[in-house]
Design an enzyme around this catalytic site. Sequence first.
Site, PDB file in Angstrom:
ATOM      1  N   CYS A 179       0.796  -1.233   0.000  1.00 24.00           N
ATOM      2  CA  CYS A 179       0.000   0.000   0.000  1.00 24.00           C
ATOM      3  C   CYS A 179       0.827   1.282   0.000  1.00 24.00           C
ATOM      4  O   CYS A 179       0.789   2.040  -0.960  1.00 24.00           O
ATOM      5  CB  CYS A 179      -0.930  -0.003   1.197  1.00 24.00           C
ATOM      6  SG  CYS A 179      -2.110  -1.351   1.133  1.00 24.00           S
TER       7      CYS A 179
HETATM    8  N1  LIG Z   1      -2.703  -6.251   1.609  1.00 22.24           N
HETATM    9  C1  LIG Z   1      -3.146  -5.184   2.229  1.00 22.24           C
HETATM   10  O1  LIG Z   1      -2.799  -4.929   3.381  1.00 22.24           O
HETATM   11  C2  LIG Z   1      -4.144  -4.238   1.573  1.00 22.24           C
HETATM   12  C3  LIG Z   1      -4.811  -3.297   2.388  1.00 22.24           C
HETATM   13  C4  LIG Z   1      -5.725  -2.453   1.806  1.00 22.24           C
HETATM   14  C5  LIG Z   1      -5.945  -2.497   0.441  1.00 22.24           C
HETATM   15  N2  LIG Z   1      -5.280  -3.402  -0.348  1.00 22.24           N
HETATM   16  C6  LIG Z   1      -5.591  -3.406  -1.769  1.00 22.24           C
HETATM   17  O2  LIG Z   1      -6.432  -4.528  -2.044  1.00 22.24           O
HETATM   18  C7  LIG Z   1      -6.133  -5.071  -3.336  1.00 22.24           C
HETATM   19  C8  LIG Z   1      -5.749  -6.541  -3.196  1.00 22.24           C
HETATM   20  O3  LIG Z   1      -4.589  -6.630  -2.387  1.00 22.24           O
HETATM   21  P1  LIG Z   1      -4.116  -7.983  -1.719  1.00 22.24           P
HETATM   22  O4  LIG Z   1      -3.057  -7.613  -0.744  1.00 22.24           O
HETATM   23  O5  LIG Z   1      -5.267  -8.790  -1.250  1.00 22.24           O
HETATM   24  O6  LIG Z   1      -3.447  -8.702  -2.994  1.00 22.24           O
HETATM   25  P2  LIG Z   1      -3.024 -10.232  -3.134  1.00 22.24           P
HETATM   26  O7  LIG Z   1      -1.965 -10.261  -4.178  1.00 22.24           O
HETATM   27  O8  LIG Z   1      -2.757 -10.819  -1.793  1.00 22.24           O
HETATM   28  O9  LIG Z   1      -4.325 -10.928  -3.694  1.00 22.24           O
HETATM   29  C9  LIG Z   1      -4.854 -10.652  -4.937  1.00 22.24           C
HETATM   30  C10 LIG Z   1      -5.401 -11.939  -5.525  1.00 22.24           C
HETATM   31  O10 LIG Z   1      -6.027 -11.615  -6.761  1.00 22.24           O
HETATM   32  C11 LIG Z   1      -5.791 -12.683  -7.660  1.00 22.24           C
HETATM   33  N3  LIG Z   1      -6.006 -12.248  -9.024  1.00 22.24           N
HETATM   34  C12 LIG Z   1      -5.187 -11.548  -9.861  1.00 22.24           C
HETATM   35  N4  LIG Z   1      -5.783 -11.320 -11.030  1.00 22.24           N
HETATM   36  C13 LIG Z   1      -7.015 -11.875 -10.963  1.00 22.24           C
HETATM   37  C14 LIG Z   1      -8.097 -11.964 -11.876  1.00 22.24           C
HETATM   38  N5  LIG Z   1      -8.042 -11.410 -13.092  1.00 22.24           N
HETATM   39  N6  LIG Z   1      -9.194 -12.621 -11.477  1.00 22.24           N
HETATM   40  C15 LIG Z   1      -9.261 -13.192 -10.235  1.00 22.24           C
HETATM   41  N7  LIG Z   1      -8.268 -13.128  -9.346  1.00 22.24           N
HETATM   42  C16 LIG Z   1      -7.152 -12.479  -9.693  1.00 22.24           C
HETATM   43  C17 LIG Z   1      -4.367 -13.103  -7.348  1.00 22.24           C
HETATM   44  O11 LIG Z   1      -4.080 -14.416  -7.800  1.00 22.24           O
HETATM   45  C18 LIG Z   1      -4.334 -12.983  -5.825  1.00 22.24           C
HETATM   46  O12 LIG Z   1      -4.669 -14.191  -5.179  1.00 22.24           O
HETATM   47  C19 LIG Z   1      -5.017  -4.192  -3.900  1.00 22.24           C
HETATM   48  O13 LIG Z   1      -5.588  -3.177  -4.662  1.00 22.24           O
HETATM   49  C20 LIG Z   1      -4.385  -3.595  -2.661  1.00 22.24           C
HETATM   50  O14 LIG Z   1      -3.762  -2.362  -2.929  1.00 22.24           O
HETATM   51  C21 LIG Z   1      -4.398  -4.280   0.209  1.00 22.24           C
END
Ligand SMILES: NC(=O)c1ccc[n+]([C@@H]2O[C@H](COP(=O)([O-])OP(=O)(O)OC[C@H]3O[C@@H](n4cnc5c(N)ncnc54)[C@H](O)[C@@H]3O)[C@@H](O)[C@H]2O)c1
Length: 439
Positions: free
Chosen positions: A276
């Site tokens: 983030c």
């Molecule tokens: N990790 C954090 O602490 C956090 C906190 C707030 C916001 N976010 C935001 O949330 C979003 C997700 O982050 P995350 O940390 O969960 O990411 P992550 O990488 O842990 O998970 C994302 C998942 O999406 C899947 N994916 C990718 N392309 C795809 C598609 N076309 N169809 C279906 N699945 C698909 C991936 O395989 C993965 O399992 C991002 O935008 C991030 O900035 C993350």
Amino acid sequence: MRSALPKNLVERIKQRRAKVAVIGLGYVGLPLAVEYAKVGFPVIGIDVAVGRVDALNKGRSYIPDVPAQEVRELVRKGRLRATTKFEALRGVDGMMICVPTPLRKTKDPDISYIVATIESVVKYLHRHQIIVLESTTYPGTTNELVLPMLEASGLKVGKDFFLGFSPERIDPGNKVYTTTTIPKVVSGITPACRQAVALMYGQVIRTIIPVSSTKVAEMVKLLENTFRSVNIGLVNELALMCDPLGVNVWEVIEAAKSKPFGYMAFYPGPGLGGHCIPIDPLYLSWKAKLHGFDPRFIELASQVNAAMPAYVVQRVGEALNKKGKAVNGARILVLGVAYKKNVGDMRESPAIEVIHLLQKKGAGVDYHDPFVPRLKEESVSMRSVPLSAKRLSQADCVVLITDHDDLDYDSVAKSSRLILDTRNAFAKRRIHSGKIVRL
Ligand SMILES: NC(=O)c1ccc[n+]([C@@H]2O[C@H](COP(=O)([O-])OP(=O)(O)OC[C@H]3O[C@@H](n4cnc5c(N)ncnc54)[C@H](O)[C@@H]3O)[C@@H](O)[C@H]2O)c1
């Protein structure tokens, strides 16, 4: 207020019969899917990663904050299952999209995951579906990019389907504030959309904060993370400044913290990490620049923070130099490589650059991190070594990057010859020694 939503959709949601889909089962998506399943909704998780889908269907959790026991139970009861197939969206009432939003090598937003997801979603879009984007992104993504793609189906937003944005605020590793207890900002393209989104989240999250538009909701998340990035940049600069001034920056911050209003403590460190803080502000600056606005604070904080790993290496060099040693040929042990304590998440971790820079200067580097058994990045590939008094005493310098709680700080201080502490972790535990150099 009279509901503009279809009565049977509202009933299905309130009675927890509505089918819920979570797309992207990562740090954000999996905990959310589990919460919906826990309160009784039938939940389908969709992910392109076959390994994650298989693990989930076998009842296994791969996200530390999600207890394996909970997943096992929900899968066994048939409340939660996963698939790689978007056909599963047929018959789904509400879906949350939690796919990655990284940066390109050029530091521009990479929204290809959102685009790919919406291309798949639109094929199965049907009347009265609720679609919420949760991925952090630039203001305008939901109404300028996602909406036209969905309306190309011929269905009309606010009438045939409901579209909104709700930023995720999860803080991995935080035991106090979790998915259900962190207030959720919600928005919709139309008032009916916002109502639908609020109703969906209201089933699992205690506090719902509606805002007037999807752009506002997108901006809220970027403000929160830019606020952190700018304030961390400020204290990092202060740390750099305090060193030549001969002032202990950590002591300054502790004392400033005693002010009961108008101040919030941020701490210097080896550089930003995680999915983030290093990334999200650049989504905002990219969009602002498209509108002819030059976001100076964001860029400056980004530059200061990005220079911290090189500063860590400079400090290692200075500390070794005082002992008549060079970085070239030195044995360095890096303690903790995850981007923050008590998690195994390596995304954007500054440890990678620190190790890479030390190796480039000719140091022999090992690392120890109980949460990260293996490190495989573009510039660095190695395995965590076991921690022993012998290994500590053999290192010319121990560099603490991540201050995991369960590290035996006393033993590390006792056995090491020289420690660069980038987190003030030893002083916080009242361990003081001439061997310890702070950032
Ligand atoms: N990790 C954090 O602490 C956090 C906190 C707030 C916001 N976010 C935001 O949330 C979003 C997700 O982050 P995350 O940390 O969960 O990411 P992550 O990488 O842990 O998970 C994302 C998942 O999406 C899947 N994916 C990718 N392309 C795809 C598609 N076309 N169809 C279906 N699945 C698909 C991936 O395989 C993965 O399992 C991002 O935008 C991030 O900035 C993350």
